[in-house]
Design a protein around this motif. Structure first.
Motif, PDB file in Angstrom:
ATOM      1  N   PRO A  87       3.443  -0.124  -4.317  1.00  0.00           N
ATOM      2  CA  PRO A  87       3.466   0.507  -2.990  1.00  0.00           C
ATOM      3  C   PRO A  87       4.937   0.072  -2.259  1.00  0.00           C
ATOM      4  O   PRO A  87       5.326   0.754  -1.219  1.00  0.00           O
ATOM      5  CB  PRO A  87       2.294   0.120  -2.185  1.00  0.00           C
ATOM      6  CG  PRO A  87       1.341  -0.155  -3.522  1.00  0.00           C
ATOM      7  CD  PRO A  87       2.077  -0.689  -4.588  1.00  0.00           C
ATOM      8  N   LEU A  88       5.308  -1.096  -2.639  1.00  0.00           N
ATOM      9  CA  LEU A  88       6.452  -1.699  -1.756  1.00  0.00           C
ATOM     10  C   LEU A  88       7.753  -0.577  -1.921  1.00  0.00           C
ATOM     11  O   LEU A  88       8.428  -0.601  -1.101  1.00  0.00           O
ATOM     12  CB  LEU A  88       6.990  -2.866  -2.301  1.00  0.00           C
ATOM     13  CG  LEU A  88       6.037  -4.261  -1.948  1.00  0.00           C
ATOM     14  CD1 LEU A  88       6.629  -5.421  -2.611  1.00  0.00           C
ATOM     15  CD2 LEU A  88       6.123  -4.121  -0.368  1.00  0.00           C
ATOM     16  N   LEU A  89       7.938   0.145  -3.020  1.00  0.00           N
ATOM     17  CA  LEU A  89       8.867   0.907  -3.406  1.00  0.00           C
ATOM     18  C   LEU A  89       8.569   2.275  -2.407  1.00  0.00           C
ATOM     19  O   LEU A  89       9.925   2.855  -1.973  1.00  0.00           O
ATOM     20  CB  LEU A  89       9.094   1.520  -4.886  1.00  0.00           C
ATOM     21  CG  LEU A  89       9.848   0.572  -5.678  1.00  0.00           C
ATOM     22  CD1 LEU A  89       8.925  -0.680  -5.985  1.00  0.00           C
ATOM     23  CD2 LEU A  89       9.857   1.123  -7.062  1.00  0.00           C
ATOM     24  N   HIS A  90       7.361   2.746  -2.280  1.00  0.00           N
ATOM     25  CA  HIS A  90       7.175   3.920  -1.547  1.00  0.00           C
ATOM     26  C   HIS A  90       7.570   3.312   0.052  1.00  0.00           C
ATOM     27  O   HIS A  90       8.255   4.450   0.887  1.00  0.00           O
ATOM     28  CB  HIS A  90       5.613   4.219  -1.647  1.00  0.00           C
ATOM     29  CG  HIS A  90       5.468   5.001  -2.739  1.00  0.00           C
ATOM     30  ND1 HIS A  90       5.607   6.501  -2.900  1.00  0.00           N
ATOM     31  CD2 HIS A  90       4.850   4.638  -3.912  1.00  0.00           C
ATOM     32  CE1 HIS A  90       5.214   6.710  -3.993  1.00  0.00           C
ATOM     33  NE2 HIS A  90       4.790   5.765  -4.597  1.00  0.00           N
ATOM     34  N   ASP A  91       7.220   2.079   0.541  1.00  0.00           N
ATOM     35  CA  ASP A  91       7.498   1.755   1.778  1.00  0.00           C
ATOM     36  C   ASP A  91       9.088   1.834   1.973  1.00  0.00           C
ATOM     37  O   ASP A  91       9.418   2.349   3.109  1.00  0.00           O
ATOM     38  CB  ASP A  91       6.962   0.428   1.978  1.00  0.00           C
ATOM     39  CG  ASP A  91       5.599   0.303   2.109  1.00  0.00           C
ATOM     40  OD1 ASP A  91       4.769   1.280   2.234  1.00  0.00           O
ATOM     41  OD2 ASP A  91       4.865  -0.881   1.911  1.00  0.00           O
ATOM     42  N   LEU A  92       9.732   1.320   1.195  1.00  0.00           N
ATOM     43  CA  LEU A  92      11.175   1.317   1.425  1.00  0.00           C
ATOM     44  C   LEU A  92      11.755   2.683   1.125  1.00  0.00           C
ATOM     45  O   LEU A  92      12.707   3.232   1.849  1.00  0.00           O
ATOM     46  CB  LEU A  92      11.842   0.514  -0.083  1.00  0.00           C
ATOM     47  CG  LEU A  92      11.617  -1.105   0.206  1.00  0.00           C
ATOM     48  CD1 LEU A  92      12.050  -1.636  -0.982  1.00  0.00           C
ATOM     49  CD2 LEU A  92      12.418  -1.608   1.547  1.00  0.00           C
TER      50      LEU A  92
END
Length: 345
Positions: free
Chosen positions: A268-273
């Protein structure tokens, strides 16, 4: 068709990869057409190629006359039929989305010369399905260039079950004439060779940060200075555009039916960025990939403490002061049947 028969190349898509591939081809003496639906993108592509050649001249890698001659061999246009009408080797370098690429291959099949070889530049999408979108599946091949194409030496050449004898050899010879090193992947599998090996390097690191087991700088520092990697996983992702590639290709990878397909979602961190900004999409707060990231050598990974001060890192302090809601780690193994086959490369 032999590589010696190839005189004119075309690239569909004027983004970072497309313009870089065209720049390499033109510098190697080939006519290079760059096609994109956006005229502004084409203008930006030509400016970038000119800048890239200028940097190569400054480093002494090429002569000024070589750069000028290569620029003269590059032509830009928005009309796809015109761009590919006389092309011998065509590389699609559009966004990393299966449906978009399939539509482009259908158009290329309608307008490219019958003997032209159609290549896709993809980091891991289904090349077999691209071939099947045409009436010439035997003349479709995969090429995976690495970013930036002007600097990166390796190019993967990927076969499908439909490929005609000699097409992959011609592609390898052409890549070699560009001054690059080809590596053959004889089975069309997700992410091919290099990215399949490198995926755990980036994925595991992202999940460690997500679960607050370590910080970005600590992981990069450990891998770069303790393990001897040229770049840590986050620095590498910023350099290659890894966040955009992984997020945009997630849906296609999860629906892929090739051998060794993935069944895990993107962290999910990749989606946030990715959703923060169309221009940032980086782990580090830099304005561009050209801006060098400074990775401290003193950060200790895996202890939750800074090697310099001994104080708890931010993630360690957060763990002690607040309970963070995260999805639980899976402890069960996949029930999918193992897929076994041999890949020769």
């Amino acid at each position: 068709m032999q590589s010696a028969d190839i005189e004119t190349t075309a690239v569909i898509g004027a983004g970072e990869m497309g313009r870089g591939i065209a720049a390499v081809a033109a510098l190697a003496g080939y006519e290079a057409m760059i096609c994109d639906v956006d005229p502004d993108q084409l203008d930006a592509a030509r400016e970038h190629v000119e800048w890239s050649y200028g940097k190569s001249v400054e480093r002494g890698a090429i002569g000024e006359s070589d750069a000028e001659a290569a620029l003269d061999r590059i032509e830009t246009m928005t009309d796809l039929p015109e761009a590919v009408s006389e092309a011998d080797f065509i590389t699609e370098a559009a966004v990393e989305q299966q449906a978009v690429k399939e539509d482009i291959f259908s158009d290329l099949d309608d307008h490219a010369p019958e003997e032209a070889i159609l290549a896709t530049n993809t980091s891991g999408l289904n090349i077999t399905r691209l071939a099947e979108a045409t009436d010439r599946p035997g003349r479709v091949v995969g090429t995976h260039w690495f970013n930036p194409p002007m600097l990166m030496d390796l190019v993967e050449v990927i076969e499908t079950e439909h490929i005609d004898d000699g097409v992959a050899d011609t592609c390898e010879d052409l890549v070699g004439s560009f001054g690059k090193t080809p590596i053959r992947c004889r089975r069309d599998i997700p992410s091919f060779i290099v990215n399949r090996l490198m995926r755990p390097y980036g994925e595991s690191a992202a999940w460690l940060v997500y679960y607050e087991e370590a910080e970005i700088e600590a992981i990069d520092s450990a891998m770069k200075y303790k393990e001897g990697f040229p770049m840590g996983p986050f620095e590498l992702a910023d350099f290659t555009g890894g966040i955009q590639i992984r997020v945009e290709g997630e849906g296609d990878h999860l629906e892929d039916d090739r051998p060794l397909s993935y069944d895990t979602q993107v962290c999910p961190l990749l989606h946030d960025l990715y959703e923060q900004s169309t221009r940032r999409r980086r782990w580090y707060n830099t304005t561009s990939r050209a801006q060098k990231t400074s990775i401290p050598a003193h950060v200790s990974a895996g202890t939750g403490r800074s090697a310099r001060s001994g104080r708890p890192t931010r993630s360690a302090r957060r763990r002690s002061s607040a309970r963070v809601s995260r999805p639980p780690r899976s402890t069960s193994r996949s029930t999918r049947s193992p897929k076994r086959f041999h890949v020769s490369c």
